[in-house]
Scaffold this motif. Structure first.
Motif, PDB file in Angstrom:
ATOM      1  N   UNK A 486      32.195 -16.777 -47.427  1.00 41.53           N
ATOM      2  CA  UNK A 486      31.660 -16.075 -48.586  1.00 41.53           C
ATOM      3  C   UNK A 486      32.271 -16.566 -49.894  1.00 41.53           C
ATOM      4  N   UNK A 487      33.561 -16.943 -49.888  1.00 46.27           N
ATOM      5  CA  UNK A 487      34.174 -17.351 -51.153  1.00 46.27           C
ATOM      6  C   UNK A 487      33.702 -18.745 -51.586  1.00 46.27           C
ATOM      7  N   UNK A 488      33.180 -19.540 -50.650  1.00 42.31           N
ATOM      8  CA  UNK A 488      32.628 -20.853 -51.000  1.00 42.31           C
ATOM      9  C   UNK A 488      31.135 -20.780 -51.303  1.00 42.31           C
ATOM     10  N   UNK A 489      30.452 -19.827 -50.663  1.00 42.18           N
ATOM     11  CA  UNK A 489      29.013 -19.624 -50.867  1.00 42.18           C
ATOM     12  C   UNK A 489      28.760 -18.122 -51.041  1.00 42.18           C
ATOM     13  N   UNK A 490      29.138 -17.597 -52.218  1.00 41.47           N
ATOM     14  CA  UNK A 490      29.038 -16.142 -52.418  1.00 41.47           C
ATOM     15  C   UNK A 490      27.594 -15.664 -52.528  1.00 41.47           C
ATOM     16  N   UNK A 491      27.409 -14.382 -52.240  1.00 41.65           N
ATOM     17  CA  UNK A 491      26.122 -13.728 -52.460  1.00 41.65           C
ATOM     18  C   UNK A 491      25.989 -13.379 -53.933  1.00 41.65           C
ATOM     19  N   UNK A 492      24.810 -13.552 -54.454  1.00 39.52           N
ATOM     20  CA  UNK A 492      24.561 -13.156 -55.832  1.00 39.52           C
ATOM     21  C   UNK A 492      24.479 -11.634 -55.891  1.00 39.52           C
TER      22      UNK A 492
END
Length: 569
Positions: A486-492
């Motif tokens: 999640x910290x590399x590809x977070x949710x908007x």
């Protein structure tokens, strides 16, 4: 999620909803490309479309028209097209107009059109969401040759990309949660703009199962290696060596090419051989072409003997298929023949082997450096290939203590490489050097697991020459296994809920056919997931270098100051 099926369904709807009878189809430059990607002209004419016209053509503006014809209008909702439509409705050339916009149209523009429809010839106005190019069933493009300006969005490209992705979502009836590459402002900006429109147009996105889909936005700068490599599967190889532009390949510069083959169409919808072979490797293509020729020769031989009316009737009935097969054989033999010529002429097998070692093998700086130097001294290697080889080395060993980029540039200069090519080396590091990448592109832990495999005949091209897997492969593997961080590809806007099985991946800065193959393979191996790939364009190495050049045109040399021996104009 099949974008070609989505586009074709809209075209059927558009051509069948009006009253029966002959019609004209009026398009703009971009919507013409949208339709031509999935339908040939003869196919569209079978739907009672008598004539194809361009609204932005001077010939159309000066034509008289035919009042007994109905006019299907399929255009993008731009101000230029709205103005052209208003002018057309003031003095209508046709008896009835059915207007279809390729994306969301502002209510104010609908009102303007209504005010200009003094003759009451407009019978219908609809939105049909076809504002993108459907390349393969699982691959789409926005059709932008470049999208960056000073390593950020070109504002007009951002707007066009937002419109294109919104159109994809609406055509597939998806209201996705959005994730983006954390270190990329261009990814976050795009995701934010898409999210704003989804919120604003919430009624359009009120689909059932709306939480089952994901839009993952990635940055091309995280993987600059994939677009630089030579390719060995059919579709990717044709694009790299000959260039595919909207399913068309220009062969007019090749000596001895007959006029009818100066431009050929390669479409998965119109060519079954191409559809079956787009992901086959170079060796397999040769075998399959031979089978296609044998099939044609068998049919041709059977048609040589026509002695009766029944024989003639049988031949005439099969003639369209026979003629199509004949054209396919000639087309693919010509294309594969030219690929073969280029492979041999430019030593692409040797070139590709070293590329693959740089991209995929474990760290062996000395061995890699010697391999590159050997090829740079080979006169058969093209200047562009020699330059790309040095670019790959520069990206791989940018921070290595014994980096000899200066020595390699000197070798390029001795070859007489142009200043433009030399600048590409600086540009690629500024564009996508280690400072710009979020991922560990040269993952040594994974690379040492690779065992170099030798060719066993031509069919072995898929071994040593296709070791490389795009970074996208690892990203999607992590995603389908629920391991994407999640910290590399977070949710908007926070966290997503549940596990999304319909995944739309969009690469800002362009996708590639190698990545399309990756998506195809992961879809095949993970039947519970449905992955669709999109990009601002579909790159080969030439178009990618144009993108890099445009993106870094006015960018100061922050990361390449130590490269002293490249002169700038």
């Amino acid at each position: 999620m099949n974008v070609i099926s989505a586009i074709k369904a809209y075209i059927v709807k558009m051509t069948s909803e009006s009253e029966p009878g002959m019609k004209i189809l009026l398009m703009d430059k971009e919507t013409t490309s949208v339709i031509s990607m999935v339908y040939g002209q003869s196919e569209i004419q079978q739907k009672e479309v008598f004539l194809l016209e361009r609204i932005d053509s001077p010939n159309f503006a000066n034509s008289t028209g035919l009042r007994y014809l109905k006019c299907l209008v399929f255009v993008r909702p731009t101000q230029q097209n709205i103005t052209a439509l208003c002018n057309e409705l003031r003095n209508p050339k046709y008896g009835a107009y059915y207007i279809y916009f390729s994306n969301i149209i502002a209510k104010a523009d609908i009102k303007i059109l209504a005010e200009h429809d003094e003759h009451e010839v407009v019978k219908e106005v609809q939105e049909l969401y076809m504002d993108y190019l459907a390349v393969n069933p699982h691959l789409f493009s926005i059709g932008l040759s470049t999208c960056f300006l000073n390593l950020n969005w070109n504002p007009s490209a951002l707007q066009r990309t937002v419109q294109g992705i919104i159109s994809v979502l609406l055509s597939l009836k998806k209201c996705p949660v959005i994730r983006y590459q954390a270190n990329s402002n261009v990814c976050k900006d795009l995701g934010t703009r898409i999210d704003e429109i989804i919120s604003k147009e919430s009624s359009l996105f009120a689909f059932s199962q709306s939480n089952n889909s994901l839009l993952l936005i990635l940055d091309r700068r995280d993987d600059p290696i994939t677009p630089l490599l030579n390719q060995w599967t059919y579709q990717a190889m044709v694009h790299e060596l000959l260039t595919i532009n909207n399913n068309r390949v220009n062969l007019s510069d090749i000596n001895g090419i007959p006029k009818e083959l100066s431009e050929v169409v390669l479409s998965v919808e119109q060519d079954t051989f191409y559809a079956k072979n787009i992901f086959m490797n170079y060796g397999e293509i040769g075998t399959n072409i031979k089978e296609l020729m044998d099939q044609f020769q068998a049919k041709a031989k059977s048609h040589q003997k026509i002695e009766s009316i029944a024989d003639m009737k049988s031949f005439v009935e099969s003639y369209p298929q026979f003629k199509k097969l004949s054209g396919n054989v000639t087309k693919h033999v010509t294309v594969v023949g030219e690929l073969n010529t280029m492979v041999n002429k430019f030593n692409l097998l040797d070139m590709s082997e070293v590329e693959q070692e740089l991209a995929s093998q474990n760290n062996d700086h000395y061995s890699h450096l010697q391999s590159v130097k050997k090829l740079l001294n080979n006169e058969k290697i093209r200047d562009i290939d020699a330059t790309k080889l040095v670019m790959l080395y520069a990206l791989r060993y940018q921070n290595h203590n014994n980096n000899d980029l200066t020595g390699l540039i000197d070798l390029l200069k001795r070859r007489g490489i142009t200043a433009r090519f030399l600048k590409n080396i600086v540009n690629i590091i500024e564009y996508a050097g280690s400072h710009a990448r979020q991922s560990d592109l040269f993952n040594v832990e994974n690379a040492v697991k690779i065992t170099k495999r030798f060719i066993k005949g031509l069919s072995g091209v898929d071994n040593v020459y296709t070791q490389h897997k795009p970074l996208l492969h690892e990203t999607l593997e992590d995603l389908v296994k629920g391991r994407l961080r999640d910290h590399l590809y977070p949710y908007l806007g926070g966290h997503g809920s549940g596990r999304q099985q319909d995944i739309i991946v969009f690469i800002v800065g362009g996708a590639t056919y190698e990545e399309s193959l990756t998506v195809h393979s992961i879809n095949r191996n993970n039947p519970n997931f449905n992955i669709l790939l999109g990009g601002t364009t579909v790159h080969n190495s030439a178009s990618f270098l144009q993108e890099v050049d445009q993106a870094t045109k006015n960018v100061p040399r922050k990361h390449t100051r130590t490269i002293r021996n490249i002169q700038f104009d």
